[in-house]
Design a protein around this motif. Structure first.
Motif, PDB file in Angstrom:
ATOM      1  N   GLN A 146       0.850  -1.190   0.000  1.00 24.69           N
ATOM      2  CA  GLN A 146       0.000   0.000   0.000  1.00 24.69           C
ATOM      3  C   GLN A 146       0.886   1.241   0.000  1.00 24.69           C
ATOM      4  N   LEU A 147       0.259   2.395  -0.155  1.00 25.21           N
ATOM      5  CA  LEU A 147       0.976   3.658  -0.032  1.00 25.21           C
ATOM      6  C   LEU A 147       1.106   4.007   1.441  1.00 25.21           C
ATOM      7  N   ASP A 148       2.164   4.718   1.758  1.00 25.39           N
ATOM      8  CA  ASP A 148       2.375   5.154   3.131  1.00 25.39           C
ATOM      9  C   ASP A 148       1.348   6.208   3.532  1.00 25.39           C
ATOM     10  N   GLU A 149       0.917   7.026   2.567  1.00 36.94           N
ATOM     11  CA  GLU A 149       0.094   8.191   2.909  1.00 36.94           C
ATOM     12  C   GLU A 149      -0.801   8.567   1.737  1.00 36.94           C
ATOM     13  N   VAL A 150      -2.022   8.962   2.040  1.00 35.79           N
ATOM     14  CA  VAL A 150      -2.939   9.529   1.048  1.00 35.79           C
ATOM     15  C   VAL A 150      -3.546  10.788   1.651  1.00 35.79           C
ATOM     16  N   MET A 151      -3.435  11.918   0.931  1.00 33.67           N
ATOM     17  CA  MET A 151      -4.062  13.143   1.416  1.00 33.67           C
ATOM     18  C   MET A 151      -5.350  13.387   0.642  1.00 33.67           C
ATOM     19  N   ALA A 152      -6.314  14.020   1.299  1.00 37.12           N
ATOM     20  CA  ALA A 152      -7.602  14.254   0.654  1.00 37.12           C
ATOM     21  C   ALA A 152      -8.262  15.469   1.292  1.00 37.12           C
ATOM     22  N   VAL A 153      -9.304  15.928   0.606  1.00 34.16           N
ATOM     23  CA  VAL A 153     -10.104  17.067   1.073  1.00 34.16           C
ATOM     24  C   VAL A 153     -11.516  16.562   1.324  1.00 34.16           C
ATOM     25  N   SER A 154     -12.145  17.037   2.391  1.00 34.09           N
ATOM     26  CA  SER A 154     -13.498  16.585   2.709  1.00 34.09           C
ATOM     27  C   SER A 154     -14.446  16.829   1.537  1.00 34.09           C
ATOM     28  N   ARG A 155     -15.448  15.983   1.417  1.00 29.22           N
ATOM     29  CA  ARG A 155     -16.505  15.992   0.397  1.00 29.22           C
ATOM     30  C   ARG A 155     -16.106  15.239  -0.872  1.00 29.22           C
ATOM     31  N   GLU A 156     -14.820  15.016  -1.072  1.00 31.51           N
ATOM     32  CA  GLU A 156     -14.434  14.299  -2.289  1.00 31.51           C
ATOM     33  C   GLU A 156     -14.501  12.791  -2.070  1.00 31.51           C
ATOM     34  N   ASP A 157     -14.440  12.026  -3.157  1.00 32.10           N
ATOM     35  CA  ASP A 157     -14.287  10.580  -3.106  1.00 32.10           C
ATOM     36  C   ASP A 157     -12.806  10.274  -3.172  1.00 32.10           C
ATOM     37  N   VAL A 158     -12.353   9.356  -2.346  1.00 35.55           N
ATOM     38  CA  VAL A 158     -10.930   9.044  -2.298  1.00 35.55           C
ATOM     39  C   VAL A 158     -10.717   7.553  -2.498  1.00 35.55           C
ATOM     40  N   ILE A 159      -9.589   7.199  -3.103  1.00 37.03           N
ATOM     41  CA  ILE A 159      -9.221   5.793  -3.301  1.00 37.03           C
ATOM     42  C   ILE A 159      -7.937   5.527  -2.539  1.00 37.03           C
ATOM     43  N   ILE A 160      -7.950   4.473  -1.707  1.00 43.38           N
ATOM     44  CA  ILE A 160      -6.761   4.030  -0.981  1.00 43.38           C
ATOM     45  C   ILE A 160      -6.252   2.779  -1.680  1.00 43.38           C
ATOM     46  N   PRO A 161      -5.138   2.882  -2.412  1.00 47.02           N
ATOM     47  CA  PRO A 161      -4.678   1.750  -3.232  1.00 47.02           C
ATOM     48  C   PRO A 161      -4.214   0.560  -2.403  1.00 47.02           C
ATOM     49  N   CYS A 162      -4.432  -0.632  -2.968  1.00 44.19           N
ATOM     50  CA  CYS A 162      -3.894  -1.883  -2.443  1.00 44.19           C
ATOM     51  C   CYS A 162      -3.466  -2.713  -3.654  1.00 44.19           C
ATOM     52  N   TYR A 163      -2.183  -3.096  -3.708  1.00 38.87           N
ATOM     53  CA  TYR A 163      -1.638  -3.816  -4.861  1.00 38.87           C
ATOM     54  C   TYR A 163      -1.249  -5.231  -4.449  1.00 38.87           C
ATOM     55  N   TYR A 164      -1.657  -6.203  -5.264  1.00 39.25           N
ATOM     56  CA  TYR A 164      -1.285  -7.605  -5.048  1.00 39.25           C
ATOM     57  C   TYR A 164      -0.323  -8.004  -6.153  1.00 39.25           C
ATOM     58  N   SER A 165       0.793  -8.638  -5.790  1.00 35.30           N
ATOM     59  CA  SER A 165       1.871  -8.877  -6.743  1.00 35.30           C
ATOM     60  C   SER A 165       1.615 -10.052  -7.680  1.00 35.30           C
ATOM     61  N   LYS A 166       0.692 -10.929  -7.331  1.00 39.12           N
ATOM     62  CA  LYS A 166       0.430 -12.102  -8.164  1.00 39.12           C
ATOM     63  C   LYS A 166      -0.836 -11.892  -8.997  1.00 39.12           C
ATOM     64  N   ASP A 167      -1.394 -12.991  -9.533  1.00 42.37           N
ATOM     65  CA  ASP A 167      -2.596 -12.915 -10.370  1.00 42.37           C
ATOM     66  C   ASP A 167      -3.786 -12.498  -9.518  1.00 42.37           C
ATOM     67  N   ILE A 168      -4.260 -11.283  -9.755  1.00 46.75           N
ATOM     68  CA  ILE A 168      -5.313 -10.730  -8.899  1.00 46.75           C
ATOM     69  C   ILE A 168      -6.637 -11.473  -9.059  1.00 46.75           C
ATOM     70  N   SER A 169      -6.811 -12.191 -10.173  1.00 45.32           N
ATOM     71  CA  SER A 169      -8.058 -12.941 -10.379  1.00 45.32           C
ATOM     72  C   SER A 169      -8.173 -14.134  -9.431  1.00 45.32           C
ATOM     73  N   ASP A 170      -7.081 -14.511  -8.761  1.00 51.11           N
ATOM     74  CA  ASP A 170      -7.111 -15.616  -7.795  1.00 51.11           C
ATOM     75  C   ASP A 170      -7.693 -15.192  -6.449  1.00 51.11           C
ATOM     76  N   ILE A 171      -7.910 -13.886  -6.260  1.00 55.63           N
ATOM     77  CA  ILE A 171      -8.401 -13.402  -4.968  1.00 55.63           C
ATOM     78  C   ILE A 171      -9.865 -13.806  -4.784  1.00 55.63           C
ATOM     79  N   THR A 172     -10.149 -14.391  -3.632  1.00 61.55           N
ATOM     80  CA  THR A 172     -11.518 -14.817  -3.322  1.00 61.55           C
ATOM     81  C   THR A 172     -12.186 -13.928  -2.278  1.00 61.55           C
ATOM     82  N   LYS A 173     -11.379 -13.250  -1.470  1.00 61.83           N
ATOM     83  CA  LYS A 173     -11.956 -12.410  -0.413  1.00 61.83           C
ATOM     84  C   LYS A 173     -11.007 -11.267  -0.090  1.00 61.83           C
ATOM     85  N   VAL A 174     -11.573 -10.087   0.128  1.00 63.05           N
ATOM     86  CA  VAL A 174     -10.800  -8.903   0.504  1.00 63.05           C
ATOM     87  C   VAL A 174     -11.423  -8.295   1.754  1.00 63.05           C
TER      88      VAL A 174
END
Length: 426
Positions: A146-174
């Motif tokens: 993940q990223l160490d830090e995400v800055m944002a302003v109230s009222r906006e929509d924000v995305i907090i990234p999460c990266y998986y190093s292998k085949d992401i289609s194998d994920i069954t639960k998050v």
């Protein structure tokens, strides 16, 4: 008397201000590549000439495990044989109390974790270290980052990234959790669990299972927390959690921010520098408590996409290879285009030392700049010459040539006549 005591305590290195050392928790690397690991620290309360940064490697999570035998570069700059010719150290010329090491020709046996330690030259001891080491995550291995830090302003929509190093289609639960950053504990309080693309209130995954990043809609200041990502896959026997937690830092929206206070004009195709600065509000903290400053530039408005972000993957594709920071906070845009004819807004997240391994994060708005792009100026053409003028020039040139030839003939005649007279007289 009180002033004498304060000065004496400072000289002895005994002050009431806490000292913090900060470094990133993870870095994604590849074999044969290179990595740069920064280390920042607040004012150590000791004379600068007595303080050095040294580095150690460990297989443990915490830097308190590093011993003298684990040191890879000493206070005098000596590098151990394993990293000789591959490890380089430098200070940041624009940021006080910030230093980097760069390791080239990376091998899977390097590290796997590196620690930044503050060393007192006169006392010959380590007096402060970063709590968590920086882990090298080699491509080809299985990990979440993940990223160490995400800055944002109230009222906006924000995305907090999460990266998986292998085949992401194998994920069954998050599962996303609120993390306890101080104790580095991920599964502290569960936010929500997903095994499909359902949305729960303001929370959803960006695109299960193609993108497992967390989206929070209509952000509130109270959403300022630390977050961590945990996954299960069809092949894994256990869950896999991120080693790096993301600190979401939220500032209350102010409509006045959308009115740029500066105007800069530039020509299309040129480079331009937009300035930005910050001042700490009066109160609990001063400049000596600052550990590091991360700079963000947003384009269009204060909730627009990023023209610059400390993590390149967050920068909008239009600016990913055209922007950089000069000095501490100023934005350089190369090869400006008509699309850059808009406003740019600067934010800084100031990380301040609040105690042993504790930090307060403060967003400072550094102002907005309106960039005005002009088309390249056309080269000026010489004024048109009339046909009458051209004929005059030709005639003048003809007369000049004839006059020149006549002069030459007269001179030659005179020379020839003088030579003939001289011959007769002899």
């Amino acid at each position: 008397m009180r002033l004498f005591i304060v000065i004496s305590l400072y000289v002895l290195g005994i002050t009431g201000s806490p000292v913090c050392v900060d470094q990133m928790t993870t870095r994604t690397v590849q074999s044969g590549g290179s990595v740069t690991i920064p280390c920042s620290y607040s004012d150590p309360g000791k004379p600068d000439e007595d303080v050095r940064v040294i580095w150690g490697e460990t297989d443990q999570e915490y830097c308190s495990s590093v011993t003298a035998e684990d040191t890879i570069i000493s206070s005098s700059g000596n590098v151990i044989e394993k990293y000789k010719g591959r490890l380089y150290r430098e200070k940041d010329p624009n940021r006080n109390r910030t230093e980097y090491i760069t390791i080239t020709g990376l091998e899977p046996t390097d590290g796997p974790r590196f620690c930044c330690l503050l060393y007192h030259n006169r006392h010959e001891n380590v007096f402060k270290n970063s709590r968590l080491a920086t882990l090298l995550q080699f491509q080809g291995t299985e990990y979440i980052t993940q990223l160490d830090e995400v800055m944002a302003v109230s009222r906006e929509d924000v995305i907090i990234p999460c990266y998986y190093s292998k085949d992401i289609s194998d994920i069954t639960k998050v599962t996303w959790y609120y993390a306890d950053r101080e104790r580095h504990y991920c599964t502290h309080t569960r936010i929500q669990e997903w095994s499909n693309a359902h949305q729960y209130g303001r929370y959803s995954l960006v695109n299960f299972t193609q993108d497992i990043s967390l989206r929070i809609r209509n952000l509130h200041v109270t959403d300022e927390r630390s977050f961590c990502c945990v996954i299960s896959t069809s092949t894994a026997r256990a869950t896999l959690e991120s080693e790096q937690f993301t600190r979401l830092i939220v500032e209350e929206y102010q409509s006045s921010w959308n009115q740029p206070t500066n105007n800069i004009t530039s020509q299309e195709g040129k480079s331009v520098i937009l300035s930005c600065s910050y001042t700490l509000p009066s109160g609990r903290y001063t400049e000596i408590d600052v550990v590091r400053v991360n700079v963000y530039w947003r384009v269009g408005n204060v909730t627009g996409p990023y023209a610059y972000h400390p993590y390149r993957e967050m920068v909008h594709s239009t600016y990913r290879h055209r922007t950089s920071i000069t000095g501490m906070t100023n934005l350089m845009i190369m090869n400006v285009t008509k699309a850059d004819n808009t406003s740019f807004h600067c934010f800084m997240v100031v990380k301040q030392c609040a105690g042993d391994y504790r930090y307060d994060d403060n967003i400072q708005y550094g102002g907005g700049t309106r960039l005005i792009i002009k088309e390249p100026s056309e080269p000026s053409e010489p004024p048109p010459t009339s046909s009458f003028g051209q004929e005059s020039l030709v005639l003048a040139a003809y007369v000049a040539v004839k006059f020149f030839i006549a002069v030459i003939l007269v001179v030659l005649g005179c020379v020839y006549g003088r030579a003939k007279n001289t011959k007769r007289s002899t």
